[in-house]
Design an enzyme around this catalytic site. Structure first.
Site, mmCIF file in Angstrom:
data_model
loop_
_atom_site.group_PDB
_atom_site.id
_atom_site.type_symbol
_atom_site.label_atom_id
_atom_site.label_comp_id
_atom_site.label_asym_id
_atom_site.label_seq_id
_atom_site.Cartn_x
_atom_site.Cartn_y
_atom_site.Cartn_z
ATOM 1 N N TYR A 53 14.638 12.746 13.679
ATOM 2 C CA TYR A 53 13.311 13.543 13.758
ATOM 3 C C TYR A 53 13.363 14.775 13.972
ATOM 4 O O TYR A 53 14.198 15.478 14.700
ATOM 5 C CB TYR A 53 12.675 12.809 15.300
ATOM 6 N N GLU A 55 10.034 17.238 14.198
ATOM 7 C CA GLU A 55 9.064 17.809 14.145
ATOM 8 C C GLU A 55 9.107 19.260 14.401
ATOM 9 O O GLU A 55 9.825 19.841 15.243
ATOM 10 C CB GLU A 55 8.023 17.172 15.451
ATOM 11 N N ASP A 199 -2.411 23.480 -8.710
ATOM 12 C CA ASP A 199 -1.729 22.197 -8.436
ATOM 13 C C ASP A 199 -0.961 21.902 -9.739
ATOM 14 O O ASP A 199 -1.313 21.625 -10.691
ATOM 15 C CB ASP A 199 -2.778 21.066 -8.079
ATOM 16 N N THR A 225 4.158 18.192 -6.609
ATOM 17 C CA THR A 225 5.085 17.123 -6.311
ATOM 18 C C THR A 225 6.461 17.309 -6.780
ATOM 19 O O THR A 225 6.616 17.949 -7.918
ATOM 20 C CB THR A 225 4.797 15.536 -6.679
ATOM 21 N N LYS A 228 7.949 14.621 -10.394
ATOM 22 C CA LYS A 228 7.749 14.215 -11.944
ATOM 23 C C LYS A 228 8.379 15.254 -12.883
ATOM 24 O O LYS A 228 9.900 14.990 -12.822
ATOM 25 C CB LYS A 228 5.959 14.944 -12.061
ATOM 26 N N ARG A 234 10.558 11.637 -4.509
ATOM 27 C CA ARG A 234 9.099 11.452 -4.368
ATOM 28 C C ARG A 234 8.829 12.626 -3.322
ATOM 29 O O ARG A 234 9.459 12.310 -2.158
ATOM 30 C CB ARG A 234 8.533 9.984 -4.050
HETATM 31 N N1 DSN Z 1 -0.112 9.456 -9.872
HETATM 32 C C1 DSN Z 1 -0.136 10.745 -10.498
HETATM 33 C C2 DSN Z 1 -0.160 10.789 -11.764
HETATM 34 O O1 DSN Z 1 0.485 9.623 -12.479
HETATM 35 O O2 DSN Z 1 -0.310 11.538 -12.531
HETATM 36 C C3 DSN Z 1 -1.073 11.612 -9.825
HETATM 37 O O3 DSN Z 1 -0.775 11.436 -8.257
#
Ligand code: DSN
Length: 418
Positions: A53, A55, A199, A225, A228, A234
């Protein structure tokens, strides 16, 4: 209590994980938002850090025992700042959606006006969809791509900004195949006195690899994120100017999250390190080459590419010229049987619902990670086209499944298990 023994080990779940691993490595993974992470990223994700933990933030924690965690989180922060040239970074968001909601919480108030790209024209749920907290709590107005070239229409963005006077303009996409310049958004934001958020969830790896413009010098806040094109675990991340650093940190913790997932933070640090290597720039370049080769091969097979093609890692394919009866839903299902994984996707102004759709979205980050190059892209297009043409012939679909497995076997992703 002792750990499970060989006898009591949860073979059910581990059996299913093995099955999923098999699915991933024997099929073509063409979901534009997915990738294969490195074994090092996975090792960090599965490490003892999941026990801790923490925080708070480095040197400002609520619990003891965080000296090592502090070093890890500080390393992740320093690396990602360097990677994107940012003043400040928060590496704790659990996901892209959490990152975006934290930005809204930190920078605007419920009811404030925001501009974002409509979900059905390539935006994201958290860019103001009425079914998402963003659209429920804030007064979002949406811009769309224009009908002629299916690209973001900056005249329309400007008109809407002048009309609605947003506090925040959200740039960024999830199914938009074209490069997105940050400058026009900045100019419009400045003209109407709005903040600008970009974003870059989909394109973070392309930005890090130098094949897409970096919005960090233009945006007040950049979210993304890490799993990707960036090829990490993730998770989410927020970059800001110094002016917004305190507000963003407060909005992440304690504003919207509790204990950070330090195993994910460590894995993000590993991914940032990997993205700093010269090989990663080559990877990003190859993504662009592969996407362009696949788009070309798909159009030769009779598909229409939304906006005429791609200059990123993804393409949105309009199935109607190929077969007016074929829906995205049906295409996704039958391609799954052939070992080709992608997702149905609305095309701009789609007459069909989001559950059915007239299109599919295809991305090449995963196949590029496993080493496929331009030469393999026409094969992928052929397998897709054959499966869809012969979708009512199970033997033909099974034959493609065999060819897909044979192709994937030539590009092993992970070492075989003993
Ligand atoms: N699920 C993602 C995508 O496939 O673009 C976006 O959050």
């Amino acid at each position: 209590m002792p750990w499970p023994s060989e006898k009591t080990r949860d073979n059910e779940v581990f059996g299913l994980i093995d099955k999923e691993r098999e699915r991933q490595v024997t099929g073509l993974q063409l979901i534009a938002s997915e990738n294969f992470t490195s074994p090092d990223v996975m090792e960090a994700t599965g490490s003892v850090l999941t026990n801790k933990y923490a925080e708070g933030y480095p040197q400002k924690r609520y619990y003891g025992g965080n000296a090592v965690v502090d070093e890890i989180e500080a390393l992740a922060i320093e690396r990602v700042k360097k990677l994107f040239g940012a003043d400040h970074a928060n590496v704790q968001p659990h996901s892209g959606a959490s990152a975006n909601m934290a930005v809204y919480l930190g920078l605007i108030k419920p009811g404030d006006t925001v501009l974002g790209l409509s979900l059905d024209h390539g935006g994201h749920l958290t860019h103001g969809s009425p079914v998402n907290a963003s659209g429920i709590l804030y007064n979002f107005h949406s811009f769309r791509v224009n009908d002629t070239d299916e690209r973001i229409d900056f005249d329309q963005v400007r008109e809407l900004a002048i009309k609605h006077k947003p506090k925040l303009i959200v740039a960024g996409t999830t199914s938009y195949p074209r490069r997105l310049e940050p400058q026009p958004f900045r100019a419009i934001a400045d003209e109407v006195g709005a903040l600008m958020m970009f974003d870059i969830a989909h394109i973070a790896g392309l930005v890090a690899g130098g094949v897409h413009p970096n919005p960090v010098p233009y945006a007040d806040v950049v979210t993304f994120t890490t799993h990707k094109t960036l090829r990490g675990p993730r998770g989410g991340c927020i970059l800001t100017t110094s002016a917004h650093a305190a507000a963003i940190d407060k909005a992440v913790f304690p504003g919207s999250q509790g204990g950070p997932l330090e195993h994910a933070v460590a894995a993000k640090a590993v991914a940032f390190h990997e993205a700093m290597q010269p090989e990663f720039a080559l990877y990003a370049q190859q993504i662009i080459k592969n996407a362009s080769a696949l788009a070309e091969a798909l159009s030769q097979q009779g598909f229409r590419l939304v906006s005429g093609g791609t200059d990123t890692h993804m393409m949105v394919v309009d199935l109607r010229p190929f077969d007016a009866e074929l829906t995205g839903k049906e295409a996704q299902l039958v391609l799954d049987e052939a070992g080709i994984t992608l997702n149905k996707n609305n095309i701009p102004n789609d007459p069909r619902s989001p559950f059915v759709t007239s299109g599919v979205r295809i991305g090449v980050p995963s196949v590029t990670t496993q080493g496929m190059r331009e030469a393999e892209m026409p094969l992928i297009a052929e397998y897709i086209a054959t499966t869809l043409r012969k979708r009512n012939d199970p033997a033909a679909v099974a034959e493609v499944r065999g060819k897909v497995a044979a192709l994937c076997a030539k590009f092993p992703v992970y070492p075989k298990r003993a």
